[in-house]
Design an enzyme around this catalytic site. Structure first.
Site, PDB file in Angstrom:
ATOM      1  N   ARG A   1      38.865   5.708   0.153  1.00 10.14           N
ATOM      2  CA  ARG A   1      39.247   4.282   0.227  1.00 10.14           C
ATOM      3  C   ARG A   1      38.114   3.391   0.704  1.00 10.14           C
ATOM      4  NH1 ARG A   1      45.602   3.725   1.796  1.00 10.14           N
ATOM      5  NH2 ARG A   1      46.124   5.842   1.243  1.00 10.14           N
TER       6      ARG A   1
ATOM      7  N   ARG B   1      48.179  -4.196   4.780  1.00 11.67           N
ATOM      8  CA  ARG B   1      47.702  -3.053   3.990  1.00 11.67           C
ATOM      9  C   ARG B   1      47.184  -3.502   2.628  1.00 11.67           C
ATOM     10  NH1 ARG B   1      52.963  -0.185   4.491  1.00 11.67           N
ATOM     11  NH2 ARG B   1      52.363   1.086   2.720  1.00 11.67           N
TER      12      ARG B   1
ATOM     13  N   LYS C   1      51.552   6.060  -6.186  1.00 12.80           N
ATOM     14  CA  LYS C   1      50.572   7.155  -6.222  1.00 12.80           C
ATOM     15  C   LYS C   1      51.208   8.486  -5.823  1.00 12.80           C
ATOM     16  CE  LYS C   1      47.625   5.250  -3.277  1.00 12.80           C
ATOM     17  NZ  LYS C   1      48.235   3.945  -2.996  1.00 12.80           N
TER      18      LYS C   1
ATOM     19  N   ARG D   1      59.643   4.091   7.134  1.00 11.78           N
ATOM     20  CA  ARG D   1      58.268   4.297   7.593  1.00 11.78           C
ATOM     21  C   ARG D   1      57.849   3.174   8.534  1.00 11.78           C
ATOM     22  NH1 ARG D   1      53.904   5.684   2.980  1.00 11.78           N
ATOM     23  NH2 ARG D   1      52.726   4.150   4.151  1.00 11.78           N
TER      24      ARG D   1
ATOM     25  N   ARG E   1      61.521   0.764  -0.045  1.00 12.63           N
ATOM     26  CA  ARG E   1      61.201   2.070   0.554  1.00 12.63           C
ATOM     27  C   ARG E   1      61.429   2.030   2.067  1.00 12.63           C
ATOM     28  NH1 ARG E   1      55.212   4.377  -0.156  1.00 12.63           N
ATOM     29  NH2 ARG E   1      54.724   3.054   1.615  1.00 12.63           N
TER      30      ARG E   1
HETATM   31  P1  ADP Z   1      49.758   3.174   1.513  1.00 11.32           P
HETATM   32  O1  ADP Z   1      48.680   3.480   0.530  1.00 11.32           O
HETATM   33  O2  ADP Z   1      51.092   2.948   0.862  1.00 11.32           O
HETATM   34  O3  ADP Z   1      49.413   2.087   2.470  1.00 11.32           O
HETATM   35  P2  ADP Z   1      49.490   5.878   2.649  1.00 11.32           P
HETATM   36  O4  ADP Z   1      50.665   6.725   2.943  1.00 11.32           O
HETATM   37  O5  ADP Z   1      48.606   6.321   1.551  1.00 11.32           O
HETATM   38  O6  ADP Z   1      50.067   4.431   2.418  1.00 11.32           O
HETATM   39  O7  ADP Z   1      48.612   5.705   3.983  1.00 11.32           O
HETATM   40  C1  ADP Z   1      49.193   5.276   5.173  1.00 11.32           C
HETATM   41  C2  ADP Z   1      48.122   4.933   6.197  1.00 11.32           C
HETATM   42  O8  ADP Z   1      47.323   6.098   6.471  1.00 11.32           O
HETATM   43  C3  ADP Z   1      47.104   3.867   5.780  1.00 11.32           C
HETATM   44  O9  ADP Z   1      47.573   2.557   5.991  1.00 11.32           O
HETATM   45  C4  ADP Z   1      45.936   4.223   6.697  1.00 11.32           C
HETATM   46  O10 ADP Z   1      46.143   3.785   8.026  1.00 11.32           O
HETATM   47  C5  ADP Z   1      45.972   5.738   6.719  1.00 11.32           C
HETATM   48  N1  ADP Z   1      45.108   6.291   5.648  1.00 11.32           N
HETATM   49  C6  ADP Z   1      45.530   6.967   4.548  1.00 11.32           C
HETATM   50  N2  ADP Z   1      44.473   7.322   3.781  1.00 11.32           N
HETATM   51  C7  ADP Z   1      43.354   6.855   4.398  1.00 11.32           C
HETATM   52  C8  ADP Z   1      41.974   6.869   4.104  1.00 11.32           C
HETATM   53  N3  ADP Z   1      41.497   7.463   3.016  1.00 11.32           N
HETATM   54  N4  ADP Z   1      41.137   6.265   4.977  1.00 11.32           N
HETATM   55  C9  ADP Z   1      41.582   5.679   6.082  1.00 11.32           C
HETATM   56  N5  ADP Z   1      42.870   5.607   6.420  1.00 11.32           N
HETATM   57  C10 ADP Z   1      43.763   6.177   5.599  1.00 11.32           C
END
Ligand code: ADP
Length: 191
Positions: free
Chosen positions: A88, A144, A13, A133, A127
Site C-alpha cells: 500500500r 481510510r 478485495k 468492525r 458491513r
Molecule cells: P480496508 O482496505 O477495507 O481499509 P483492511 O482489512 O485491508 O481494510 O485493513 C484494515 C487496516 O489494517 C488498515 O486500515 C490499516 O490500518 C491496516 N493495514 C492493512 N494492510 C496494511 C498495509 N499493507 N500497510 C499498512 N497498514 C495496513
C-alpha cells in the site's frame, strides 16, 4: 502464480481474493485479516497495529513488511500467493520486489478493482452493521479512503508502467466480478 489485489477499502478485495487464490491453489494473504487476528489475540504485533487501524491510518511499514515477509516464507506460499491489501506504500512495493526477487520469481499481475465512491461508503456502512468492525465507522471509513487515495492509488500507475495492471470493474454481483477477473487473467474457472 504471484498476484496482488488492489483497490479502495470496500472494493471487495477480500471476497474476490478467496475465490481467485483457491483457483490457483495458493494462499490469499490479507494483511488486514492478519492484523485483526493479532489484535483480537492481544499479541505484541496486534498491540502495535491497533491504534493505527482504529484511526484508519496505515500501520508503519517496518511492522507490516516484517509480518508479510514472515508469512510469505511459510511453505504454503512457495508455489505463489495472492496478496490482498499489500503493498500500500512505495516502501512496501520495494520490499515486495526484494522478497519476490529473492525467490527467483516475478510478480505476475496486479488486479485493480474499481468501484464507484458512493457505492463504497454504502457497502462499508452495511458491513459495519453485519461484522461490527471497529474501523467501519463513517469517520474512519472516510479517513481510510483519503489515506488510500494519497498513498496507495499512485502505486497503480507504477505497476501500470510495468505492464502488470488489469483494471476490473468491481460493481455488480460477486460472481460477475470474479468472472471478469478470470477473463482478464485468461483462465477458465473450474466449477
Ligand atoms: P480496508 O482496505 O477495507 O481499509 P483492511 O482489512 O485491508 O481494510 O485493513 C484494515 C487496516 O489494517 C488498515 O486500515 C490499516 O490500518 C491496516 N493495514 C492493512 N494492510 C496494511 C498495509 N499493507 N500497510 C499498512 N497498514 C495496513
Amino acid at each position: 502464480m504471484r498476484l496482488i489485489l488492489m483497490g479502495p477499502p470496500g472494493a471487495g478485495k477480500g471476497t474476490q481474493a478467496r475465490t481467485v487464490a483457491e483457483h490457483f491453489g495458493i494462499p490469499a494473504i490479507s494483511t488486514g485479516d492478519i492484523f485483526r487476528a493479532n489484535v483480537s489475540q492481544g499479541t505484541p504485533l496486534g498491540k502495535k497495529a491497533e491504534e493505527y487501524m482504529d484511526a484508519g491510518e496505515y500501520v508503519p511499514d517496518e511492522v507490516t513488511n516484517l509480518m508479510v515477509r514472515a508469512r510469505i516464507d511459510e511453505p504454503d506460499a512457495e508455489p505463489g500467493f495472492l496478496l490482498d491489501g499489500y503493498p500500500r506504500t512505495l516502501a512496501q512495493v520495494e520490499e515486495l520486489d526484494g522478497m519476490i526477487r529473492h525467490t527467483g520469481h516475478e510478480l505476475d499481475a496486479a488486479v485493480v478493482l474499481t468501484v464507484d465512491p458512493d457505492e463504497i461508503v454504502e457497502r462499508l456502512l452495511r458491513r459495519a452493521q453485519v461484522e461490527g468492525r471497529a474501523d467501519d465507522t463513517e469517520e474512519v471509513i472516510r479517513r481510510r479512503q483519503e489515506v488510500y487515495v494519497e498513498q496507495t492509488e499512485p502505486l497503480i500507475e507504477f505497476y501500470r508502467g510495468r505492464g502488470l495492471v488489469h483494471e476490473i470493474d468491481g460493481m455488480g454481483v460477486v460472481e460477475e466480478v470474479t468472472k471478469r477477473i478470470f477473463d482478464a487473467l485468461d483462465v477458465v474457472p473450474q466449477s
